[in-house]
Design a protein around this motif. Structure first.
Motif, PDB file in Angstrom:
ATOM      1  N   LEU A  18       0.719  -1.264   0.069  1.00  0.00           N
ATOM      2  CA  LEU A  18      -0.080  -0.045  -0.037  1.00  0.00           C
ATOM      3  C   LEU A  18       0.755   1.419   0.037  1.00  0.00           C
ATOM      4  CD1 LEU A  18      -2.736  -1.160   2.935  1.00  0.00           C
ATOM      5  CD2 LEU A  18      -2.875  -1.139   0.156  1.00  0.00           C
ATOM      6  N   ASN A  19       2.056   1.045   0.309  1.00  0.00           N
ATOM      7  CA  ASN A  19       3.118   2.091   0.207  1.00  0.00           C
ATOM      8  C   ASN A  19       3.569   2.517  -1.227  1.00  0.00           C
ATOM      9  OD1 ASN A  19       4.937   3.994   0.795  1.00  0.00           O
ATOM     10  ND2 ASN A  19       5.737   3.115   2.611  1.00  0.00           N
ATOM     11  N   PRO A  20       3.273   3.806  -1.696  1.00  0.00           N
ATOM     12  CA  PRO A  20       3.779   4.111  -3.019  1.00  0.00           C
ATOM     13  C   PRO A  20       5.209   4.197  -3.160  1.00  0.00           C
ATOM     14  CG  PRO A  20       2.784   6.248  -1.864  1.00  0.00           C
ATOM     15  CD  PRO A  20       2.465   4.814  -0.884  1.00  0.00           C
ATOM     16  N   LEU A  21       5.956   4.395  -1.971  1.00  0.00           N
ATOM     17  CA  LEU A  21       7.549   4.505  -2.069  1.00  0.00           C
ATOM     18  C   LEU A  21       8.199   3.151  -2.717  1.00  0.00           C
ATOM     19  CD1 LEU A  21       9.996   5.486  -1.222  1.00  0.00           C
ATOM     20  CD2 LEU A  21       9.908   4.584   0.999  1.00  0.00           C
ATOM     21  N   LEU A  22       7.173   2.011  -2.448  1.00  0.00           N
ATOM     22  CA  LEU A  22       7.788   0.826  -3.030  1.00  0.00           C
ATOM     23  C   LEU A  22       7.782   0.875  -4.482  1.00  0.00           C
ATOM     24  CD1 LEU A  22       8.550  -2.299  -2.538  1.00  0.00           C
ATOM     25  CD2 LEU A  22       5.967  -2.779  -2.698  1.00  0.00           C
ATOM     26  N   TYR A  23       6.786   1.203  -4.968  1.00  0.00           N
ATOM     27  CA  TYR A  23       6.680   1.275  -6.688  1.00  0.00           C
ATOM     28  C   TYR A  23       7.668   2.500  -6.980  1.00  0.00           C
ATOM     29  CZ  TYR A  23       2.802  -1.486  -5.304  1.00  0.00           C
ATOM     30  OH  TYR A  23       1.975  -2.393  -4.647  1.00  0.00           O
ATOM     31  N   TRP A  24       7.729   3.549  -6.408  1.00  0.00           N
ATOM     32  CA  TRP A  24       8.590   4.420  -6.664  1.00  0.00           C
ATOM     33  C   TRP A  24      10.247   3.977  -6.979  1.00  0.00           C
ATOM     34  CZ3 TRP A  24       9.577   8.243  -9.612  1.00  0.00           C
ATOM     35  CH2 TRP A  24      10.894   9.408  -9.292  1.00  0.00           C
ATOM     36  N   ILE A  25      10.512   3.188  -5.806  1.00  0.00           N
ATOM     37  CA  ILE A  25      11.907   2.748  -5.922  1.00  0.00           C
ATOM     38  C   ILE A  25      12.269   1.822  -7.335  1.00  0.00           C
ATOM     39  CG2 ILE A  25      13.247   0.949  -4.845  1.00  0.00           C
ATOM     40  CD1 ILE A  25      12.048   1.900  -1.999  1.00  0.00           C
ATOM     41  N   PHE A  26      11.396   1.069  -7.569  1.00  0.00           N
ATOM     42  CA  PHE A  26      11.672   0.417  -8.783  1.00  0.00           C
ATOM     43  C   PHE A  26      11.670   1.383 -10.224  1.00  0.00           C
ATOM     44  CE2 PHE A  26      10.068  -2.891  -6.096  1.00  0.00           C
ATOM     45  CZ  PHE A  26      10.985  -4.037  -6.336  1.00  0.00           C
ATOM     46  N   ILE A  27      10.665   2.243  -9.842  1.00  0.00           N
ATOM     47  CA  ILE A  27      10.669   3.297 -11.123  1.00  0.00           C
ATOM     48  C   ILE A  27      11.945   4.064 -11.185  1.00  0.00           C
ATOM     49  CG2 ILE A  27       9.591   5.620 -12.115  1.00  0.00           C
ATOM     50  CD1 ILE A  27       7.074   4.282 -10.785  1.00  0.00           C
ATOM     51  N   LEU A  28      12.277   4.423 -10.071  1.00  0.00           N
ATOM     52  CA  LEU A  28      13.382   5.346  -9.870  1.00  0.00           C
ATOM     53  C   LEU A  28      14.666   4.603 -10.417  1.00  0.00           C
ATOM     54  CD1 LEU A  28      15.241   7.799  -8.565  1.00  0.00           C
ATOM     55  CD2 LEU A  28      15.151   6.422  -6.548  1.00  0.00           C
ATOM     56  N   LEU A  97      13.375  13.053  -6.683  1.00  0.00           N
ATOM     57  CA  LEU A  97      12.851  13.410  -8.057  1.00  0.00           C
ATOM     58  C   LEU A  97      13.550  13.708  -9.006  1.00  0.00           C
ATOM     59  CD1 LEU A  97       9.360  14.875  -7.006  1.00  0.00           C
ATOM     60  CD2 LEU A  97       9.629  12.750  -7.952  1.00  0.00           C
ATOM     61  N   ASN A  98      14.674  14.250  -8.643  1.00  0.00           N
ATOM     62  CA  ASN A  98      15.862  14.677  -9.443  1.00  0.00           C
ATOM     63  C   ASN A  98      16.531  13.600 -10.123  1.00  0.00           C
ATOM     64  OD1 ASN A  98      17.281  13.991  -7.240  1.00  0.00           O
ATOM     65  ND2 ASN A  98      18.283  15.858  -7.096  1.00  0.00           N
ATOM     66  N   LEU A  99      16.564  12.382  -9.683  1.00  0.00           N
ATOM     67  CA  LEU A  99      16.985  11.267 -10.255  1.00  0.00           C
ATOM     68  C   LEU A  99      18.437  11.171  -9.692  1.00  0.00           C
ATOM     69  CD1 LEU A  99      15.525  10.838 -13.975  1.00  0.00           C
ATOM     70  CD2 LEU A  99      14.628  10.057 -11.707  1.00  0.00           C
ATOM     71  N   ARG A 100      18.827  11.743  -8.643  1.00  0.00           N
ATOM     72  CA  ARG A 100      20.198  11.575  -8.068  1.00  0.00           C
ATOM     73  C   ARG A 100      19.905  10.828  -6.702  1.00  0.00           C
ATOM     74  NH1 ARG A 100      22.625  17.433  -9.833  1.00  0.00           N
ATOM     75  NH2 ARG A 100      22.206  17.189 -11.970  1.00  0.00           N
ATOM     76  N   PHE A 101      21.090  10.188  -6.249  1.00  0.00           N
ATOM     77  CA  PHE A 101      21.124   9.838  -4.836  1.00  0.00           C
ATOM     78  C   PHE A 101      21.543  10.676  -3.776  1.00  0.00           C
ATOM     79  CE2 PHE A 101      21.397   5.557  -7.463  1.00  0.00           C
ATOM     80  CZ  PHE A 101      20.130   5.479  -7.751  1.00  0.00           C
ATOM     81  N   THR A 102      21.843  11.864  -4.080  1.00  0.00           N
ATOM     82  CA  THR A 102      22.815  12.721  -3.315  1.00  0.00           C
ATOM     83  C   THR A 102      22.026  12.809  -2.059  1.00  0.00           C
ATOM     84  OG1 THR A 102      23.439  13.819  -5.348  1.00  0.00           O
ATOM     85  CG2 THR A 102      24.137  14.795  -3.202  1.00  0.00           C
ATOM     86  N   LEU A 103      20.807  12.978  -2.071  1.00  0.00           N
ATOM     87  CA  LEU A 103      20.018  13.526  -0.676  1.00  0.00           C
ATOM     88  C   LEU A 103      19.126  12.285  -0.065  1.00  0.00           C
ATOM     89  CD1 LEU A 103      18.382  16.843  -2.210  1.00  0.00           C
ATOM     90  CD2 LEU A 103      20.480  16.404  -0.566  1.00  0.00           C
ATOM     91  N   LEU A 104      19.731  11.069  -0.547  1.00  0.00           N
ATOM     92  CA  LEU A 104      19.023   9.825   0.070  1.00  0.00           C
ATOM     93  C   LEU A 104      19.707   9.402   1.209  1.00  0.00           C
ATOM     94  CD1 LEU A 104      17.664   8.037  -3.155  1.00  0.00           C
ATOM     95  CD2 LEU A 104      16.590   9.444  -1.464  1.00  0.00           C
ATOM     96  N   SER A 105      20.569  10.066   1.755  1.00  0.00           N
ATOM     97  CA  SER A 105      21.307   9.843   2.993  1.00  0.00           C
ATOM     98  C   SER A 105      20.201   9.798   4.253  1.00  0.00           C
ATOM     99  CB  SER A 105      22.487  10.668   3.260  1.00  0.00           C
ATOM    100  OG  SER A 105      23.000  10.419   4.790  1.00  0.00           O
ATOM    101  N   ALA A 106      20.427   9.141   5.304  1.00  0.00           N
ATOM    102  CA  ALA A 106      19.262   9.475   6.353  1.00  0.00           C
ATOM    103  C   ALA A 106      19.216  10.626   7.082  1.00  0.00           C
ATOM    104  CB  ALA A 106      19.439   7.962   7.179  1.00  0.00           C
ATOM    105  N   SER A 107      20.308  11.340   6.862  1.00  0.00           N
ATOM    106  CA  SER A 107      20.697  12.628   7.344  1.00  0.00           C
ATOM    107  C   SER A 107      19.448  13.563   6.920  1.00  0.00           C
ATOM    108  CB  SER A 107      22.008  13.072   7.105  1.00  0.00           C
ATOM    109  OG  SER A 107      22.802  12.500   8.138  1.00  0.00           O
ATOM    110  N   TYR A 108      19.273  13.587   5.449  1.00  0.00           N
ATOM    111  CA  TYR A 108      18.251  14.314   4.974  1.00  0.00           C
ATOM    112  C   TYR A 108      17.084  13.665   5.108  1.00  0.00           C
ATOM    113  CZ  TYR A 108      22.919  15.673   3.111  1.00  0.00           C
ATOM    114  OH  TYR A 108      24.289  15.967   3.228  1.00  0.00           O
ATOM    115  N   THR A 109      16.570  12.392   4.661  1.00  0.00           N
ATOM    116  CA  THR A 109      15.370  12.066   4.590  1.00  0.00           C
ATOM    117  C   THR A 109      14.739  11.944   5.850  1.00  0.00           C
ATOM    118  OG1 THR A 109      16.368   9.562   4.693  1.00  0.00           O
ATOM    119  CG2 THR A 109      15.664  10.672   2.288  1.00  0.00           C
ATOM    120  N   VAL A 110      15.431  11.360   6.873  1.00  0.00           N
ATOM    121  CA  VAL A 110      14.941  11.220   8.303  1.00  0.00           C
ATOM    122  C   VAL A 110      14.935  12.677   8.945  1.00  0.00           C
ATOM    123  CG1 VAL A 110      14.740  10.108  10.462  1.00  0.00           C
ATOM    124  CG2 VAL A 110      15.501   8.778   8.403  1.00  0.00           C
TER     125      VAL A 110
END
Length: 398
Positions: A18-28, A97-110
Motif C-alpha cells: 500500500l506504500n507508493p514508495l515501494l513502486y517509486w523505488i523500482f521506477i527510480l 525526484l531529480n533522479l540522483r541519490f545525493t539527498l538519500l542519506s538518512a541525514s536528509y530523509t529522516v
C-alpha cells in the motif's frame, strides 16, 4: 501469543504494497539506469554498465541489515506513528525526484521528516481533509536513533563499493581539456519492520514498548527504507576514497546514536542529534569536495602512456584483472600515448598481445593474452579523450 505475532507480521508485509514508495523505488532505479546508459553512449559510444548497476550487490546485505535492525527496534519496543512513516515515504520520493541519490542519506530523509513533523500538527489544524490524529504523537527519539543506525548502514555500503563498480564520466577541466571523474553511487532498499499503534500485540514485558505512542496495543508494518549516496571523485580512485568516506560516516552515525540514547534519559537532546546528523553529513560532503579540488585530477591525459578511466564489465580487461586508474605504457613493446595508437597496436598484434602497465605504486607489470575476434575492439578499456558524441559531430561537420 506466537500466532498473534505471525499474524501481525503477515499483515505488516501486506501493508508494504500500500506504500507508493515501494513502486517509486523500482521506477527510480529504472530511470536512473536509463539516464546513465544514455550518458555512457554519448560519452564512450557504448553502454558501460547494465541498467540496474546502482542496485547491484545490495539485496542480500539489505535483507540481513533489515532483519537485524528490525529485531533491535521491535525488541526494544520503539513505536512509530503512521503519520511519521507517511511523511518519511513522501520525503524519500521528493528528495529523489531529480533522479540522483545525493539527498538519500538518512541525514536528509529522516532529518527533514523530523522537521516536518514538528510543524505539521499546527499546519493541519484548520483543515478537515487530512486526519490530524495521524500526526498528533510522534516518536522523535526513535527517529533520531533510526537516523544514526541508517548512517552506520550507509557507511557500510559506501565502504563495500568495489574499484570496478564506480561510474566513469568525462568532464572539461578549468583549463578546457577533457579529464575523467568517477561517481561513487549506490542505492539500496532496506526492508524494515516497525511497530505502529493499533493491532493485536500487547505488552509482554515491563519495559515493552520502550517508547509507546497511540494506545496500548500495537501492530507491525514493513517499510521499504530507501537509502542512497552519490559523490564525484576526481583526485583519487573512487573506491579508495570511499573507504575513508565510509569511516567518517560511520563515526557520525555512532555519535548520533549515542546522543539519541542519552536523550531517552535526558529530554531535549533529540534535536541535538538531528542537528549533528544533518550538519555532520554536510560537512563530510563539503570536506570531500574541497579536498578533491585541492589535488590534481587523477584521470587526465598523461605525458607517457594512457590512464585507464574505466573498464566495461565482462570484457577481456576485466578478465585480465586490469584496474581502473592504472597506466598502459606499451603494447607489444611499442610505446603509446593516445587511444588511436593503442587501437592501432592492438590491431597489429594479431592473435596475441602484451601490455606493459604501471600500477598504483608506480611499479611495472606485464599482461599478455590471446586476442579473439569476438573480444571488444579495445579490450573493454575506456580512456580519457573527447566524448564519442563530440567526435561524431566533428566528423559530420568536416
Amino acid at each position: 501469543m506466537v500466532e498473534l505475532w505471525f499474524q501481525e507480521f503477515g499483515v505488516g508485509i501486506l501493508k508494504l504494497f500500500l506504500n507508493p514508495l515501494l513502486y517509486w523505488i523500482f521506477i527510480l532505479i529504472f530511470l536512473v539506469g536509463y539516464k546513465r546508459i544514455k550518458m555512457e553512449r554519448e560519452q564512450f559510444g557504448v553502454k558501460v554498465f547494465d541498467l540496474f548497476s546502482e542496485w547491484r550487490r545490495t539485496l542480500l546485505p539489505a535483507v540481513l541489515t533489515g532483519i537485524l535492525i528490525s529485531l533491535i527496534f521491535i525488541g526494544a519496543g520503539v513505536v512509530f506513528s503512521y503519520g511519521s512513516l507517511i511523511i518519511l515515504s513522501f520525503m524519500m520520493i521528493l528528495l529523489s525526484l531529480n533522479l540522483r541519490f545525493t539527498l538519500l542519506s538518512a541525514s536528509y530523509t529522516v532529518g527533514l521528516t523530523y522537521i516536518v513533523l514538528l510543524f505539521i500538527p499546527s499546519l493541519l489544524e484548520k483543515q478537515d481533509v487530512i486526519p490530524v490524529a495521524y500526526f498528533a504523537e510522534n516518536n522523535f527519539i526513535g527517529l533520531t536513533f533510526l537516523l544514526g543506525v541508517m548512517l552506520a548502514v550507509e557507511a557500510i555500503y559506501v565502504r563495500r563499493v568495489r574499484r570496478g563498480e564506480t561510474f566513469p564520466r568525462l568532464v572539461k577541466s578549468e583549463r578546457g581539456i577533457w579529464i575523467g571523474e568517477h561517481h561513487l553511487s549506490k542505492m539500496a532498499m532496506i526492508p524494515l519492520f516497525f511497530l505502529v499503534p493499533g493491532g493485536a500485540l500487547e505488552s509482554f514485558a515491563p519495559y515493552w514498548p520502550l517508547i509507546p505512542i497511540g494506545g496500548e496495543s500495537y501492530g507491525i508494518i514493513l517499510f521499504p527504507f530507501l537509502l542512497g549516496f552519490s559523490h564525484r571523485i576526481r583526485a583519487n580512485v573512487a573506491s579508495v576514497r570511499g573507504k575513508q568516506l565510509g569511516k567518517q560516516i560511520l563515526w557520525l552515525g555512532i555519535v548520533v546514536m549515542i546522543i539519541s540514547v542519552v536523550g531517552y534519559f535526558f529530554k531535549g537532546l533529540s534535536p541535538v542529534a538531528l542537528v549533528v546528523a544533518i550538519f555532520g553529513r554536510e560537512f563530510i560532503t563539503y570536506r570531500l569536495r574541497t579536498r578533491d579540488k585541492k589535488h590534481n585530477a587523477l584521470f587526465k591525459p598523461e605525458q607517457q602512456g594512457l590512464r585507464i578511466l574505466g573498464i566495461i564489465p565482462g570484457t577481456p580487461a576485466e578478465r585480465l584483472d586490469i584496474q581502473v586508474g592504472e597506466v598502459i605504457t606499451k603494447i607489444n613493446d611499442k610505446r603509446i600515448n593516445s587511444s588511436d595508437e593503442f587501437y592501432a597496436g592492438l590491431q597489429a598484434a594479431g592473435a596475441y598481445f602484451k601490455l606493459e602497465i604501471l600500477d598504483d605504486n608506480g611499479e611495472m607489470r606485464f599482461v599478455q593474452s590471446a586476442f579473439y575476434e569476438s573480444d571488444h575492439y579495445q579490450l573493454g578499456l575506456l580512456f580519457i579523450e573527447a566524448p564519442h558524441r563530440t567526435k561524431e559531430i566533428l566528423v559530420e561537420g568536416s
